[in-house]
Design a protein around this motif. Structure first.
Motif, mmCIF file in Angstrom:
data_model
loop_
_atom_site.group_PDB
_atom_site.id
_atom_site.type_symbol
_atom_site.label_atom_id
_atom_site.label_comp_id
_atom_site.label_asym_id
_atom_site.label_seq_id
_atom_site.Cartn_x
_atom_site.Cartn_y
_atom_site.Cartn_z
ATOM 1 N N SER A 275 72.852 64.327 11.179
ATOM 2 C CA SER A 275 72.029 63.939 12.093
ATOM 3 C C SER A 275 71.219 62.571 11.905
ATOM 4 N N THR A 276 71.329 62.144 10.607
ATOM 5 C CA THR A 276 70.660 60.948 10.332
ATOM 6 C C THR A 276 71.819 59.864 10.725
ATOM 7 N N ALA B 125 74.140 60.106 13.135
ATOM 8 C CA ALA B 125 74.360 60.318 14.628
ATOM 9 C C ALA B 125 73.035 59.289 15.242
ATOM 10 N N HIS B 126 72.018 59.406 14.511
ATOM 11 C CA HIS B 126 70.747 58.747 15.027
ATOM 12 C C HIS B 126 70.809 57.220 14.701
ATOM 13 N N ASN C 19 73.053 55.726 17.279
ATOM 14 C CA ASN C 19 72.862 55.741 18.372
ATOM 15 C C ASN C 19 71.698 54.438 18.664
ATOM 16 N N GLN C 20 70.982 53.990 17.794
ATOM 17 C CA GLN C 20 70.288 52.972 17.566
ATOM 18 C C GLN C 20 70.864 51.682 18.140
ATOM 19 N N LEU D 37 73.944 51.448 19.430
ATOM 20 C CA LEU D 37 74.327 51.875 20.977
ATOM 21 C C LEU D 37 73.347 51.738 22.030
ATOM 22 N N ALA D 38 72.009 52.216 21.819
ATOM 23 C CA ALA D 38 70.791 52.132 22.634
ATOM 24 C C ALA D 38 70.578 50.523 22.980
ATOM 25 N N VAL D 39 70.685 49.530 21.961
ATOM 26 C CA VAL D 39 70.300 48.262 22.208
ATOM 27 C C VAL D 39 71.421 47.760 22.939
ATOM 28 N N ALA E 125 73.480 49.290 25.248
ATOM 29 C CA ALA E 125 73.447 49.810 26.630
ATOM 30 C C ALA E 125 72.137 49.064 27.272
ATOM 31 N N ARG F 219 65.297 55.192 4.719
ATOM 32 C CA ARG F 219 64.286 54.835 5.447
ATOM 33 C C ARG F 219 63.338 55.935 5.941
ATOM 34 N N HIS F 220 64.097 57.031 6.552
ATOM 35 C CA HIS F 220 63.255 58.057 6.975
ATOM 36 C C HIS F 220 62.667 58.864 6.042
ATOM 37 N N PHE G 285 60.953 57.418 3.617
ATOM 38 C CA PHE G 285 60.213 56.145 3.090
ATOM 39 C C PHE G 285 60.531 55.791 1.667
ATOM 40 N N GLU H 64 54.505 58.993 -0.187
ATOM 41 C CA GLU H 64 55.451 57.840 0.115
ATOM 42 C C GLU H 64 55.424 56.634 -0.566
ATOM 43 N N VAL I 99 65.659 48.169 19.167
ATOM 44 C CA VAL I 99 65.667 49.137 20.246
ATOM 45 C C VAL I 99 64.238 49.090 21.054
ATOM 46 N N SER J 20 64.450 46.092 23.278
ATOM 47 C CA SER J 20 65.341 46.047 24.503
ATOM 48 C C SER J 20 64.753 47.106 25.408
ATOM 49 N N ARG K 185 63.785 61.065 16.575
ATOM 50 C CA ARG K 185 63.704 60.829 15.130
ATOM 51 C C ARG K 185 62.980 59.686 14.598
ATOM 52 N N PRO L 4 60.434 58.138 11.004
ATOM 53 C CA PRO L 4 60.049 58.062 9.786
ATOM 54 C C PRO L 4 58.651 58.964 9.883
ATOM 55 N N LYS M 274 69.958 59.157 24.311
ATOM 56 C CA LYS M 274 70.044 57.845 23.956
ATOM 57 C C LYS M 274 71.409 57.438 23.343
ATOM 58 N N PRO M 275 71.959 56.457 23.574
ATOM 59 C CA PRO M 275 71.761 55.277 24.613
ATOM 60 C C PRO M 275 71.897 56.023 25.951
ATOM 61 N N CYS M 276 71.006 55.510 27.245
ATOM 62 C CA CYS M 276 71.262 56.010 28.448
ATOM 63 C C CYS M 276 71.495 54.964 29.349
#
Lengths: 756, 121
Positions: free
Chosen positions: A538-539, A541-542, A545-546, A548-550, A552, A623-624, A626, A666, B13, B16, B54, B56, B102-104
């Motif tokens: 999951s981490t 994938a996230h 996605n970061q 990829l979002a930028v 897009a 990172r998540h 901390f 943390e 992110v 943008s 997600r 932190p 995301k992304p979309c």
């Protein structure tokens, strides 16, 4: 002449003619016109048949030329007698003597032939000729023999003489003189001259023999020595006989003398050989024996007697005496062997037991041969016998030891220092697929798939130096198959010669098991990586996605014409898109690399890269959570390892560290990774500030399936440790401080790997 | 034109998204984490919140629960890479939340922002 009278006479004549033992033919020219009964009988035709035939059909003895000559003679002289051959109706032929007369009857000339079967006479003649030929042959042979004997005499080997005792004078052939080393006619052949040349020691005997021969009218036959004028001594054989007058006085001595020097020297040599043989037999403690078929007795030597347990004298005994000593268990075997040898005429060679005079069982070896007469009957057996008890005992002992060696579970070889296999046990033969005979002719390097001749000598030197050596090798079967073996070799000395005794344990299965285990390890390690990846899914994938979002969003901005007027902004947007795409690609590549299931391959890698890669892979998690990361990496961190596996160990340790720190504030979550080389190894340390490991957990830390985490499989640390150990390294942890835990990965430095 | 808040831990992110939304004349205030947002005084004064699933520290879902417990009813667009059962379960019982992949596509984002701001008023 009245008719009945004439008829009567004709009948009588006919009868006479028919009873005649000779065949009678009347013929006109070649045409037969009349034959008698005998002609029909002897030729096998009826009268009717014959009287319609010509002479040519029954005659096969004369050439046309000869026939014409005979006909001329008959016509000139009125008759002719000649021999020819007649043919019977069945085709067989027989010789005949034919007497033909010509008769003028009326105005024509008729011939009367009287044929007599001369088969018997011919046969007798044939025999006579044959015996004459044989006689001539014999005469010829005799002549040849005579010529040969003359030649022999002239060759000097045989001299003839005659001697007149009353006058002491004689005559001799030329070769006679040569027998005495003289020229023909040098010295007259007198008794005086003979005695003068006699060998002094032989003289009394010569006189005695001649005296006896003369008085008792016996033929003289003796061998004696004579001395030649040049002083050399020669052997001659004399055969002579006195001729006597009616008064009883000897009037002449006729004789021959033969040069027997060669025979004598041969005899001497034979004597010497026999003497040598006796010495040899004595030395080898062999006895001799001779069995005589006629009286069934055995003549035996002193040694034979001794072997049988009696005294030390030679003797003669009935064969039963010997048979009594044969061990009952061997009796029939001996009988069979002797019967076979007697038929086959082979050499009799047997080892069997006897019971000697004192009741002791002994092994003897007999070698002998039957002697046959001209009618193929056995007359003797001569042979030797030896006591082989000690040898047999040694052989039996050896056989026992051989059983033990053969029964061993390991293949065993005895090898000389040149590498030749001197002996091998059954296991070795079976395992390699050779017979013992084949193996013992080979060199160990022929069956070794790992050792060359050169290195064999090196390993021999090493084995000798250390007295023994153990190493892993490979053997090649006859069929080409390879066996992994663990070889234990040691050097031993036997009769001044050094040998290597090597036992080879088949470790093919062990090797295979190891290989299977390695495969299993690899699978397990892979599963562990996949499982790690699952935890991170999951981490990750996230994380993916970061960028990829930028990408897009920036693409949308460009599309909307947001930066149409500003060329610098346009560039910034597109550059961000590129770098974010590369970032996303990197994440995918790291993931894929980490999840690959490939066989371990070791290569030179820089540990700094491996560490950085691992931290990058875990960056989102760190990172998540901390968790702050600091690295202390020295410049040279080259080692030979499998990159993925070492990365896996690091990922496991870092993930454990992250998990361990989830309970601490943390601000205090700190992960340190450092690399520095020690004496012979390089150490990677991973320290977390997770509060340490309690004593109970510390004990079970590396146990499989032991986990303090709800989602943990409990395989991370066991697998990490096995990976490090497969690299000849160590994985340890330091728990000395209460608030932190450090794991050390020690990997051997390249220079020290070989000794590890 | 609406006043939006964007909460995401990744600067690029945030940047943008902010630029994209400003192209539609939305004013976007960015926050790095849920905790930062909760600390801000204007947390109840936005027309719509765009929250990364997600984060932190407090996660996106935890942030929404916290806001609702504080009676902040601002509509929320939850950005999520993959909305599966676990995400749906966490959102159960929470109102005024919609999810966006995301992304979309920018069009989807704009449409969703429009619908959220119109509902709220």
């Amino acid at each position: 002449m009245n008719a009945p009278d004439s008829q009567h006479r004709r009948d009588v004549a006919q009868l006479t003619i028919d009873q005649c033992r000779d065949a009678i033919f009347w013929h006109r020219g070649p045409q037969i016109v009349y034959v008698n009964e005998q002609a029909c009988r002897s030729l096998g035709y009826t009268r009717e048949q014959l009287e319609s035939m010509t002479l040519d059909q029954i005659d096969d003895g004369l050439e046309p030329e000869a026939k014409r000559a005979i006909m001329e003679q008959i016509l000139r002289d009125g008759s002719a007698v000649f021999e020819t051959i007649n043919i019977r109706s069945d085709g067989s032929r027989f010789p005949v003597e034919l007497s033909v007369t010509a008769h003028e009857i009326g105005d024509e000339i008729l011939f009367c032939g009287i044929a007599r079967d001369i088969s018997a006479r011919k046969e007798t003649e044939e025999k006579l000729f044959a015996s004459q030929r044989a006689l001539q042959h014999k005469i010829h042979e005799l002549e040849l023999t005579e010529r040969r004997s003359i030649l022999a005499m002239e060759g000097g080997r045989l001299g003839t003489f005659e001697w007149i005792p009353s006058q002491d004078e004689g005559h001799a052939s030329d070769s006679f003189y040569r027998l005495f080393g003289q020229k023909p006619g040098d010295v007259p052949p007198t008794y005086r001259s003979f005695v003068a040349q006699a060998y002094p020691d032989d003289l009394p005997r010569i006189e005695r023999v001649f005296g006896i021969g003369r008085l008792r009218r016996r033929p003289i036959a003796m061998e004696t020595r004579i001395v030649w004028p040049d002083g050399s001594i020669h052997w001659i054989e004399i055969r002579a006989r006195f001729a006597y007058a009616e008064t009883g006085d000897p009037i002449r001595l006729d004789g021959v003398m033969v040069d027997i020097d060669e025979k004598k020297s041969a005899e001497k040599r034979l004597d010497a050989r026999q003497h040598e043989l006796r010495l040899a037999l004595d030395a080898s403690q062999m006895g001799t024996f001779e069995w005589d078929a006629q009286d069934n007795r055995i003549v035996y030597s002193a040694q034979t007697n001794r072997i049988l347990g009696y005294g030390v004298t030679a003797g003669v005994s009935h064969v039963e005496w010997f048979i009594r000593h044969i061990h009952p268990d061997d009796y029939f075997m001996i009988r069979r062997s002797i019967a076979r040898v007697r038929r086959s005429r082979e050499y009799h060679h047997l080892e069997h037991r006897i019971i000697d005079a004192a009741g002791r069982t002994k092994w003897i070896e007999i070698r002998g041969q039957f002697v046959y007469d001209s009618d193929d009957r056995v007359t003797h057996m001569r042979g030797v016998v030896a006591d082989v008890t000690l040898r047999k005992q040694a052989e039996e002992e050896l056989q026992l030891r051989r059983f033990a060696v053969d029964a061993a579970a390991e293949a065993m070889f005895t090898i000389d220092l040149d590498g030749f296999i001197v002996d091998a046990n059954l296991v070795a033969c079976d395992r390699l697929g050779y017979t013992r005979e084949e193996l013992t002719g080979m060199k160990i390097t022929d069956v070794s798939a790992s050792e060359r001749s050169a290195s064999f000598h090196e390993s021999v030197a090493e084995t000798r130096q250390q007295g023994g050596r153990m190493h892993i090798g490979r053997h090649r079967r006859r069929d080409g198959g390879i066996i992994d073996v663990e070889i234990t070799a040691r050097v031993f000395e036997y009769r001044g010669q050094e040998y290597i005794c090597a036992s080879a344990r088949d470790i093919t299965e062990l090797k295979e098991a190891e290989q299977r285990l390695r495969n299993l390890d690899q699978q397990l390690a892979h599963m562990n990586r996949i499982s790690s990846m699952g935890e991170m899914a999951s981490t990750i994938a996230h994380e993916l996605n970061q960028p990829l979002a930028v990408i897009a969003n920036n693409a949308s901005l460009l599309e909307l014409g947001d930066s149409a007027d500003d060329i610098d902004d346009f560039k910034t947007l597109t550059q961000t898109i590129s770098s974010q795409a590369v970032l996303a690609g990197g994440i995918v590549r790291r993931m894929r690399g980490f999840c690959l299931n490939k066989a371990p391959t070791e290569a030179r890698v820089d540990l700094r890269e491996v560490i950085e890669e691992s931290i990058r892979l875990l960056a989102p998690r760190l990172r998540h959570a901390f968790v702050a990361v600091d690295t202390k990496l020295q410049t040279d961190c080259q080692v030979t390892v499998d990159r993925i596996q070492i990365q896996q160990v690091l990922v496991n340790l870092i993930q454990n560290g992250i998990d361990a720190m989830s309970a601490v504030p943390e601000s205090r979550r700190q992960l340190s990774v450092s690399v520095h080389s020690r004496d012979r190894f390089i150490r990677i340390s991973v320290t977390d500030t997770g509060g340490g490991i309690d004593a109970e957990n510390a004990k079970r830390l590396f146990e499989p399936f032991h986990s303090t985490k709800a989602s943990g499989m409990g395989m991370g640390l066991p697998i990490s440790r096995s990976i490090v150990e497969a690299h000849n390294g160590r994985l340890m942890f330091d728990n000395t401080t209460t608030d932190s835990t450090t794991f050390h990965i020690d990997l051997p430095l390249p220079n020290f790997e070989s000794s590890g | 034109m609406a006043a939006l808040a964007l909460i995401d831990d990744e600067p690029l992110v945030r940047e943008s998204f902010a630029r994209l939304l400003s192209s539609r004349d939305h004013a976007t205030t960015c926050f790095e984490s849920a905790e930062d947002f909760l600390k801000s005084a204007e947390r109840g004064g936005y027309d719509c919140l765009i929250v990364d699933f997600r984060l932190p520290g407090l996660s996106g879902c935890e942030l929404i629960r916290e806001l609702r417990s504080q009676s902040v009813t601002t509509p929320v667009i939850l950005l999520s890479g993959n909305v599966d059962e676990s995400v749906s379960a966490q959102l159960e019982g929470i109102t005024e939340v919609c999810t966006l992949d995301k992304p979309c596509l920018s069009a989807d984002l704009f449409a969703m922002v429009d619908s959220c701001t119109q509902v709220s008023g």
